[in-house]
Design a protein around this motif. Structure first.
Motif, PDB file in Angstrom:
ATOM      1  N   GLU A 183      39.884  41.059  49.037  1.00 14.72           N
ATOM      2  CA  GLU A 183      40.541  40.735  47.900  1.00 14.72           C
ATOM      3  C   GLU A 183      41.472  41.610  47.049  1.00 14.72           C
ATOM      4  O   GLU A 183      42.326  41.316  46.371  1.00 14.72           O
ATOM      5  CB  GLU A 183      38.564  40.880  47.177  1.00 14.72           C
ATOM      6  CG  GLU A 183      38.126  39.428  47.528  1.00 14.72           C
ATOM      7  CD  GLU A 183      36.572  39.579  46.499  1.00 14.72           C
ATOM      8  OE1 GLU A 183      36.274  38.666  47.098  1.00 14.72           O
ATOM      9  OE2 GLU A 183      36.142  40.255  46.159  1.00 14.72           O
ATOM     10  N   ASN A 184      40.674  43.022  47.698  1.00 11.90           N
ATOM     11  CA  ASN A 184      41.932  44.040  47.307  1.00 11.90           C
ATOM     12  C   ASN A 184      43.511  43.822  47.491  1.00 11.90           C
ATOM     13  O   ASN A 184      44.459  44.210  46.525  1.00 11.90           O
ATOM     14  CB  ASN A 184      41.450  45.507  47.400  1.00 11.90           C
ATOM     15  CG  ASN A 184      40.063  46.051  47.359  1.00 11.90           C
ATOM     16  OD1 ASN A 184      39.483  45.635  46.170  1.00 11.90           O
ATOM     17  ND2 ASN A 184      39.530  47.018  48.037  1.00 11.90           N
TER      18      ASN A 184
ATOM     19  N   LYS B 210      44.402  41.189  44.628  1.00 12.46           N
ATOM     20  CA  LYS B 210      44.721  41.537  43.585  1.00 12.46           C
ATOM     21  C   LYS B 210      46.172  42.787  43.536  1.00 12.46           C
ATOM     22  O   LYS B 210      46.832  42.933  42.551  1.00 12.46           O
ATOM     23  CB  LYS B 210      43.601  42.732  42.960  1.00 12.46           C
ATOM     24  CG  LYS B 210      43.089  43.267  41.691  1.00 12.46           C
ATOM     25  CD  LYS B 210      41.959  43.633  41.393  1.00 12.46           C
ATOM     26  CE  LYS B 210      41.764  45.447  41.950  1.00 12.46           C
ATOM     27  NZ  LYS B 210      41.045  46.019  41.673  1.00 12.46           N
TER      28      LYS B 210
ATOM     29  N   THR C  91      42.070  33.084  43.241  1.00  8.61           N
ATOM     30  CA  THR C  91      41.156  34.350  43.987  1.00  8.61           C
ATOM     31  C   THR C  91      41.361  35.509  43.210  1.00  8.61           C
ATOM     32  O   THR C  91      40.778  36.554  42.509  1.00  8.61           O
ATOM     33  CB  THR C  91      41.582  34.425  45.651  1.00  8.61           C
ATOM     34  OG1 THR C  91      41.308  32.826  45.906  1.00  8.61           O
ATOM     35  CG2 THR C  91      40.228  35.095  45.795  1.00  8.61           C
ATOM     36  N   ALA C  92      42.665  36.298  43.543  1.00  5.12           N
ATOM     37  CA  ALA C  92      42.792  37.355  42.424  1.00  5.12           C
ATOM     38  C   ALA C  92      42.995  37.301  41.192  1.00  5.12           C
ATOM     39  O   ALA C  92      42.072  38.309  39.761  1.00  5.12           O
ATOM     40  CB  ALA C  92      44.320  37.556  42.600  1.00  5.12           C
TER      41      ALA C  92
ATOM     42  N   VAL D 267      39.072  38.018  40.870  1.00  2.00           N
ATOM     43  CA  VAL D 267      38.369  39.369  40.995  1.00  2.00           C
ATOM     44  C   VAL D 267      38.919  40.563  39.685  1.00  2.00           C
ATOM     45  O   VAL D 267      38.127  41.067  39.546  1.00  2.00           O
ATOM     46  CB  VAL D 267      39.441  40.133  42.075  1.00  2.00           C
ATOM     47  CG1 VAL D 267      38.461  41.115  42.349  1.00  2.00           C
ATOM     48  CG2 VAL D 267      39.123  39.160  43.457  1.00  2.00           C
TER      49      VAL D 267
ATOM     50  N   HIS E  72      33.240  42.751  42.966  1.00  4.34           N
ATOM     51  CA  HIS E  72      34.035  41.951  44.603  1.00  4.34           C
ATOM     52  C   HIS E  72      31.449  41.178  44.544  1.00  4.34           C
ATOM     53  O   HIS E  72      31.772  40.789  45.436  1.00  4.34           O
ATOM     54  CB  HIS E  72      33.061  43.764  45.401  1.00  4.34           C
ATOM     55  CG  HIS E  72      34.319  43.333  45.474  1.00  4.34           C
ATOM     56  ND1 HIS E  72      36.535  43.282  46.115  1.00  4.34           N
ATOM     57  CD2 HIS E  72      35.192  44.865  45.489  1.00  4.34           C
ATOM     58  CE1 HIS E  72      37.426  44.059  46.311  1.00  4.34           C
ATOM     59  NE2 HIS E  72      36.575  45.144  45.775  1.00  4.34           N
TER      60      HIS E  72
ATOM     61  N   GLN F 282      30.098  38.159  44.453  1.00  2.00           N
ATOM     62  CA  GLN F 282      29.790  37.316  44.499  1.00  2.00           C
ATOM     63  C   GLN F 282      29.347  35.902  42.926  1.00  2.00           C
ATOM     64  O   GLN F 282      30.209  34.810  43.676  1.00  2.00           O
ATOM     65  CB  GLN F 282      30.134  36.572  46.021  1.00  2.00           C
ATOM     66  CG  GLN F 282      31.311  37.354  46.720  1.00  2.00           C
ATOM     67  CD  GLN F 282      32.232  37.783  46.845  1.00  2.00           C
ATOM     68  OE1 GLN F 282      32.457  35.961  46.887  1.00  2.00           O
ATOM     69  NE2 GLN F 282      33.143  38.241  47.187  1.00  2.00           N
TER      70      GLN F 282
END
Length: 219
Positions: free
Chosen positions: A7-8, A11, A70-71, A74, A105, A107
Motif C-alpha cells: 500500500e505504501n 501511495k 487502491t492508492a 489509502v 492501513h 482495512q
C-alpha cells in the motif's frame, strides 16, 4: 489483501506521478521510501504480477486503474484520519501525519465510510490536500505557489507542499495558517525571498518557504 508495504508503494507512486506528471523511476521511489533500488525493483515486479502497476524496466512505473483506485483509498483514509485527529482530538497539524500513516492501513471500509460521515464529508485535510470521496473523486483547486505571485498580488493560503513537522512548526511560529490572505510587498532578486503582508504585519519569507505554500490567487 495487500501488505502495508505494498500500500505504501502504491501511495508513493501516485504522489510522485502526480507531482511530475510522468512515469516514476526506480531511483525516485528508492529515494522517497529510503529503500535500496534492488528492493524497489522486486516490489514493482510483485505489484505488476497483481496488475496494480504497469512496469517496464528502464522506463519507470505507472499505476494501473486498479492500482490508482487502491492508492486513492489509502490516501482517503490517511486524510480523513488527519481531519479526525485535528478536529476531534485537538492534535496540532504538525502531529498528525505519522499517526495517520499507521491508521491508513485499517482495512474496514465501513469504518472509513462512517468516519467520513461523522466528519460531515470534509473536502480537505488539515494541510489543505483534497480528500477523495468513496468513488475516488476529489475537488481540484485553482492554486499556485506563493513564489509565483508578483509584487502587489495576493492570495489565500490553501495548502502546503512540505507537510514536515519542521515546516509546519515554522508556519505556526509565524502565525501563517490555511485561510490567511497573503500579499506580496517585495521580491528580493538576490535570494528570491519575499516581503509578505498579512494580519497587519509584514514578514520576510525565504524562497524555501514561498515554494512550499500553495496559494489561491485573488483575481
Amino acid at each position: 489483501m495487500l501488505s502495508l508495504a505494498e500500500e505504501n508503494y502504491l501511495k508513493a507512486i501516485y504522489h510522485l506521478h502526480h507531482e511530475n506528471n510522468k512515469a516514476v523511476s526506480t531511483n525516485d521511489l528508492s529515494s522517497l521510501l529510503d529503500t535500496k533500488a534492488s528492493s524497489v525493483t522486486d516490489m514493482l515486479k510483485k505489484l505488476a504480477d497483481k496488475s496494480l502497476v504497469v512496469y517496464k524496466k528502464y522506463q519507470g512505473v505507472k499505476l494501473s486503474d486498479r492500482g490508482e483506485n487502491t492508492a486513492l483509498k489509502v490516501i482517503r483514509k490517511h486524510r480523513l484520519w488527519e481531519v479526525f485527529l485535528v478536529e476531534k482530538l485537538n492534535f496540532n497539524w504538525d502531529e498528525v501525519h505519522d499517526i495517520a500513516e499507521q491508521l491508513e492501513h485499517i482495512q474496514s471500509e465501513k469504518l472509513t465510510d462512517e468516519l467520513d460521515r461523522f466528519l460531515d464529508y470534509p473536502k480537505r485535510d488539515p494541510h489543505g490536500d483534497p480528500i477523495p470521496n468513496k468513488d475516488g473523486q476529489f475537488e481540484v483547486a485553482n492554486k499556485t505557489m506563493l513564489s509565483e505571485l508578483e509584487i502587489g498580488e495576493s492570495g489565500i493560503c490553501i495548502g502546503v507542499k512540505d507537510s514536515s513537522s519542521a515546516f509546519l512548526n515554522y508556519l505556526d511560529k509565524q502565525a501563517i495558517a490555511l485561510g490567511k490572505t497573503l500579499t506580496v510587498k517585495e521580491k528580493e532578486s538576490f535570494d528570491q525571498s519575499m516581503l509578505v503582508a498579512y494580519d497587519n504585519k509584514v514578514l520576510r519569507l525565504s524562497e524555501q518557504a514561498t515554494q512550499n505554500l500553495y496559494i489561491k490567487p485573488n483575481h
